[in-house]
Design a protein around this motif. Structure first.
Motif, PDB file in Angstrom:
ATOM      1  N   ALA A 143       0.843  -1.203   0.000  1.00  0.00           N
ATOM      2  CA  ALA A 143       0.000   0.000   0.000  1.00  0.00           C
ATOM      3  C   ALA A 143       0.876   1.250   0.000  1.00  0.00           C
ATOM      4  N   VAL A 144       0.539   2.203  -0.861  1.00  0.00           N
ATOM      5  CA  VAL A 144       1.286   3.456  -0.936  1.00  0.00           C
ATOM      6  C   VAL A 144       0.681   4.424   0.076  1.00  0.00           C
ATOM      7  N   MET A 145       1.263   4.462   1.266  1.00  0.00           N
ATOM      8  CA  MET A 145       0.754   5.319   2.341  1.00  0.00           C
ATOM      9  C   MET A 145       1.381   6.703   2.242  1.00  0.00           C
ATOM     10  N   HIS A 146       1.137   7.320   1.123  1.00  0.00           N
ATOM     11  CA  HIS A 146       1.754   8.597   0.794  1.00  0.00           C
ATOM     12  C   HIS A 146       0.859   9.291  -0.217  1.00  0.00           C
ATOM     13  N   GLY A 147       0.702  10.590  -0.080  1.00  0.00           N
ATOM     14  CA  GLY A 147      -0.125  11.305  -1.045  1.00  0.00           C
ATOM     15  C   GLY A 147      -0.341  12.738  -0.606  1.00  0.00           C
ATOM     16  N   TYR A 148      -0.859  13.553  -1.524  1.00  0.00           N
ATOM     17  CA  TYR A 148      -1.081  14.969  -1.279  1.00  0.00           C
ATOM     18  C   TYR A 148      -2.513  15.330  -1.657  1.00  0.00           C
ATOM     19  N   THR A 149      -3.093  16.234  -0.898  1.00  0.00           N
ATOM     20  CA  THR A 149      -4.462  16.665  -1.173  1.00  0.00           C
ATOM     21  C   THR A 149      -4.641  17.084  -2.630  1.00  0.00           C
ATOM     22  N   TYR A 150      -3.675  17.851  -3.136  1.00  0.00           N
ATOM     23  CA  TYR A 150      -3.822  18.420  -4.476  1.00  0.00           C
ATOM     24  C   TYR A 150      -3.128  17.591  -5.552  1.00  0.00           C
ATOM     25  N   ALA A 151      -2.809  16.343  -5.223  1.00  0.00           N
ATOM     26  CA  ALA A 151      -2.195  15.458  -6.211  1.00  0.00           C
ATOM     27  C   ALA A 151      -3.127  15.282  -7.406  1.00  0.00           C
ATOM     28  N   GLY A 152      -2.610  15.541  -8.609  1.00  0.00           N
ATOM     29  CA  GLY A 152      -3.426  15.367  -9.807  1.00  0.00           C
ATOM     30  C   GLY A 152      -4.596  16.324  -9.862  1.00  0.00           C
ATOM     31  N   HIS A 153      -4.421  17.525  -9.333  1.00  0.00           N
ATOM     32  CA  HIS A 153      -5.487  18.542  -9.366  1.00  0.00           C
ATOM     33  C   HIS A 153      -6.002  18.675 -10.800  1.00  0.00           C
ATOM     34  N   PRO A 154      -7.310  18.588 -11.012  1.00  0.00           N
ATOM     35  CA  PRO A 154      -7.833  18.580 -12.384  1.00  0.00           C
ATOM     36  C   PRO A 154      -7.462  19.822 -13.194  1.00  0.00           C
ATOM     37  N   VAL A 155      -7.426  20.991 -12.561  1.00  0.00           N
ATOM     38  CA  VAL A 155      -7.071  22.207 -13.301  1.00  0.00           C
ATOM     39  C   VAL A 155      -5.586  22.187 -13.662  1.00  0.00           C
ATOM     40  N   ALA A 156      -4.760  21.709 -12.732  1.00  0.00           N
ATOM     41  CA  ALA A 156      -3.332  21.598 -13.021  1.00  0.00           C
ATOM     42  C   ALA A 156      -3.079  20.591 -14.143  1.00  0.00           C
ATOM     43  N   CYS A 157      -3.798  19.470 -14.119  1.00  0.00           N
ATOM     44  CA  CYS A 157      -3.640  18.465 -15.184  1.00  0.00           C
ATOM     45  C   CYS A 157      -4.075  19.031 -16.533  1.00  0.00           C
ATOM     46  N   ALA A 158      -5.150  19.805 -16.544  1.00  0.00           N
ATOM     47  CA  ALA A 158      -5.604  20.417 -17.797  1.00  0.00           C
ATOM     48  C   ALA A 158      -4.549  21.374 -18.332  1.00  0.00           C
ATOM     49  N   ALA A 159      -3.958  22.165 -17.434  1.00  0.00           N
ATOM     50  CA  ALA A 159      -2.891  23.080 -17.848  1.00  0.00           C
ATOM     51  C   ALA A 159      -1.700  22.304 -18.390  1.00  0.00           C
ATOM     52  N   ALA A 160      -1.369  21.197 -17.747  1.00  0.00           N
ATOM     53  CA  ALA A 160      -0.226  20.390 -18.189  1.00  0.00           C
ATOM     54  C   ALA A 160      -0.468  19.776 -19.557  1.00  0.00           C
ATOM     55  N   ILE A 161      -1.656  19.258 -19.775  1.00  0.00           N
ATOM     56  CA  ILE A 161      -1.975  18.649 -21.077  1.00  0.00           C
ATOM     57  C   ILE A 161      -1.819  19.678 -22.192  1.00  0.00           C
ATOM     58  N   ALA A 162      -2.341  20.878 -21.974  1.00  0.00           N
ATOM     59  CA  ALA A 162      -2.233  21.935 -22.987  1.00  0.00           C
ATOM     60  C   ALA A 162      -0.787  22.371 -23.165  1.00  0.00           C
ATOM     61  N   SER A 163      -0.063  22.510 -22.063  1.00  0.00           N
ATOM     62  CA  SER A 163       1.337  22.933 -22.134  1.00  0.00           C
ATOM     63  C   SER A 163       2.189  21.904 -22.868  1.00  0.00           C
ATOM     64  N   LEU A 164       2.006  20.637 -22.550  1.00  0.00           N
ATOM     65  CA  LEU A 164       2.825  19.596 -23.176  1.00  0.00           C
ATOM     66  C   LEU A 164       2.481  19.418 -24.654  1.00  0.00           C
ATOM     67  N   ARG A 165       1.248  19.735 -25.026  1.00  0.00           N
ATOM     68  CA  ARG A 165       0.901  19.720 -26.456  1.00  0.00           C
ATOM     69  C   ARG A 165       1.725  20.777 -27.198  1.00  0.00           C
ATOM     70  N   ILE A 166       1.890  21.952 -26.597  1.00  0.00           N
ATOM     71  CA  ILE A 166       2.715  23.004 -27.199  1.00  0.00           C
ATOM     72  C   ILE A 166       4.172  22.561 -27.277  1.00  0.00           C
ATOM     73  N   VAL A 167       4.674  21.948 -26.213  1.00  0.00           N
ATOM     74  CA  VAL A 167       6.067  21.468 -26.201  1.00  0.00           C
ATOM     75  C   VAL A 167       6.332  20.554 -27.379  1.00  0.00           C
ATOM     76  N   ARG A 168       5.382  19.663 -27.653  1.00  0.00           N
ATOM     77  CA  ARG A 168       5.583  18.701 -28.749  1.00  0.00           C
ATOM     78  C   ARG A 168       5.325  19.335 -30.120  1.00  0.00           C
ATOM     79  N   GLU A 169       4.228  20.064 -30.253  1.00  0.00           N
ATOM     80  CA  GLU A 169       3.870  20.605 -31.571  1.00  0.00           C
ATOM     81  C   GLU A 169       4.865  21.659 -32.046  1.00  0.00           C
ATOM     82  N   GLU A 170       5.425  22.439 -31.123  1.00  0.00           N
ATOM     83  CA  GLU A 170       6.383  23.477 -31.504  1.00  0.00           C
ATOM     84  C   GLU A 170       7.832  23.013 -31.347  1.00  0.00           C
ATOM     85  N   ASP A 171       8.014  21.753 -30.969  1.00  0.00           N
ATOM     86  CA  ASP A 171       9.348  21.158 -30.795  1.00  0.00           C
ATOM     87  C   ASP A 171      10.251  22.079 -29.966  1.00  0.00           C
TER      88      ASP A 171
END
Length: 444
Positions: free
Chosen positions: A307-335
């Protein structure tokens, strides 16, 4: 606006007398202060605004996610679409390194803490509970939590908070400009890898959990290791069954000129620590990536020990994940990794002449859009300037007056601009630094 601030600045004495720089707007590679000055952002916030400021794609993703789901946690077997989608993106991006599972958090210090704890637990699951020790580099920086501070090699970041985590040991950094061994880079790589091996053997390989290092050292002064170093330490870790943790908080997602710093050295770590560029700073986010053998040890265990007895309240925050998905799309598309390599080379070429032009500049070095100007008291001995004299801070302040933001770290000036930098930004940053050094009085 009142001159009174009710917060303390990080990494600074509360009584330090320094006129505040108040940033009120930002766009692309520029920020604007409350006096209306437009400044080239030579630090990308704090190594992290990789895609540049005010990107409409990232802001739209954040707004859409707020309308859909502003927050929910990942505890109790609960998930949400953005964490699932980001995990698929990261799995694809890290396929060459064989990363299989991701543990989310709120930033780089969290990501390192997760890596250290999970490394220890992994060895317990393997029936090797004595493997609790960590080895790291003397000039490495791994965050501010007690675990990360303990494996950080520079005492300035942790002396006030000692005693720290026991079982942490440091070995020599493969720093070509300042080392007691050699001026030959490949020889230095071999020596430093051998020193790691000797430390593992001295500690007892069956007591060492992991070696952790940044592929290119950031806060330590943009120390670029010799080309053979990372392959050699991978071999050393393999010989002794020690996990290799790559702290990619800074180098991840293109800053070093490769998508991941370890990939630039042709090495596959066992665990990666990610933050900063994952969401380009728009919303705080961190992640710890686990290779298949690590993930399998947990998932195939049928007891409570897995069991992973470790974690954070804001782990995988949905707004942060949405920002990351959009940011990483730019990283790849613009090389952006390729652009970081191209613009970093151009910036380095403009700054290298500073070694001859200004007496205080001992070395200009870097990789991708990670560059440091090493300030010295004596070029022949390479003795660094005393940071308490304030010369680096003065140069940074004068550079602001000339239209660009850079960071003074100890006796160094560090540059880490957005990965969307173009030729005009490179020239503006280099010219601002040139004018600042010309205005600064010679250090005593």
């Amino acid at each position: 606006m009142s001159s009174v601030s009710y917060f303390w600045h990080p990494m600074q004495h509360p009584r330090q007398d320094r006129a505040p720089l108040r940033i009120v707007r930002a766009d692309g590679c520029y920020v604007q202060d409350d006096r209306g000055r437009q400044l080239v952002d030579g630090s990308a916030g704090l190594w992290n605004v990789n895609v540049g400021h005010n990107r409409p794609e990232v802001k739209a993703a954040i707004a859409a996610q707020l309308d859909e789901l502003e927050f929910f946690q990942l505890f109790n077997g609960i998930g949400h679409p953005r964490a699932e989608e980001l995990s698929r993106v990261l799995h694809e991006m890290l396929a060459p390194e064989g990363m299989e599972r991701f543990v989310y958090s709120s930033g780089g210090s969290d990501a390192v803490e997760s890596a250290l704890k999970l490394a220890r637990q992994y060895w317990k699951l393997q029936g090797q509970a004595d493997r609790t020790k960590f080895i790291s580099l003397r000039h490495g920086y791994h965050g501010t939590h007690f675990g990360g501070a303990s494996v950080t090699g520079n005492p300035v970041f942790h002396r006030h908070y000692e005693p720290l985590l026991p079982g942490c040991f440091h070995v020599e950094t493969p720093w070509l400009y300042r080392n007691p061994f050699t001026t030959d880079p490949l020889e230095l790589g071999r020596i430093c890898a051998e020193l790691l091996e000797r430390e593992i053997i001295a500690q007892g390989p069956d007591t060492v959990a992991a070696f952790i290092a940044e592929p290119v050292l950031g806060a330590g002064g943009v120390i670029v290791p010799p080309a053979n170093y990372w392959p050699l330490i991978r071999a050393v870790c393999d010989r002794h069954g020690v996990l290799l943790i790559a702290d990619e908080v800074i180098t991840g997602f293109g800053r070093s000129g490769a998508l991941f710093g370890c990939r630039g050295w042709g090495v596959k770590p066992d665990i990666l620590c990610l933050a900063k560029g994952i969401s380009s700073g728009y919303i705080p986010l961190g992640a710890t990536a686990l290779g298949k053998p690590i993930a399998d040890a947990f998932e195939q265990n049928t007891t409570s020990a897995g069991a992973v007895m470790h974690g954070y309240t804001y782990a995988g925050h949905p707004v942060a994940c949405a920002a990351a998905i959009a940011s990483l799309r730019i990283v790849r598309e613009e090389d952006l990794p390729a652009n970081a390599a191209l613009q970093g080379k151009a910036l380095l070429e403009l700054l290298k002449p500073f070694e001859d032009r200004f007496e205080a500049v001992g070395e200009v070095r870097g990789k991708g859009l990670m560059i440091a100007l090493d300030l010295v008291k004596d070029r022949n001995t390479r003795e660094p300037l005393d940071p308490r004299a304030g010369y680096a801070a003065l140069v940074a302040s004068l550079t602001r007056e000339e239209g660009a933001i850079v960071r003074a770290v100890g006796s160094m000036i560090i540059l880490s601009p957005p990965l969307v930098f173009r030729e005009l930004h490179v020239e503006a940053l280099a010219n601002a630094l040139d004018r600042a050094f010309r205005k600064a009085p010679r250090p005593s």
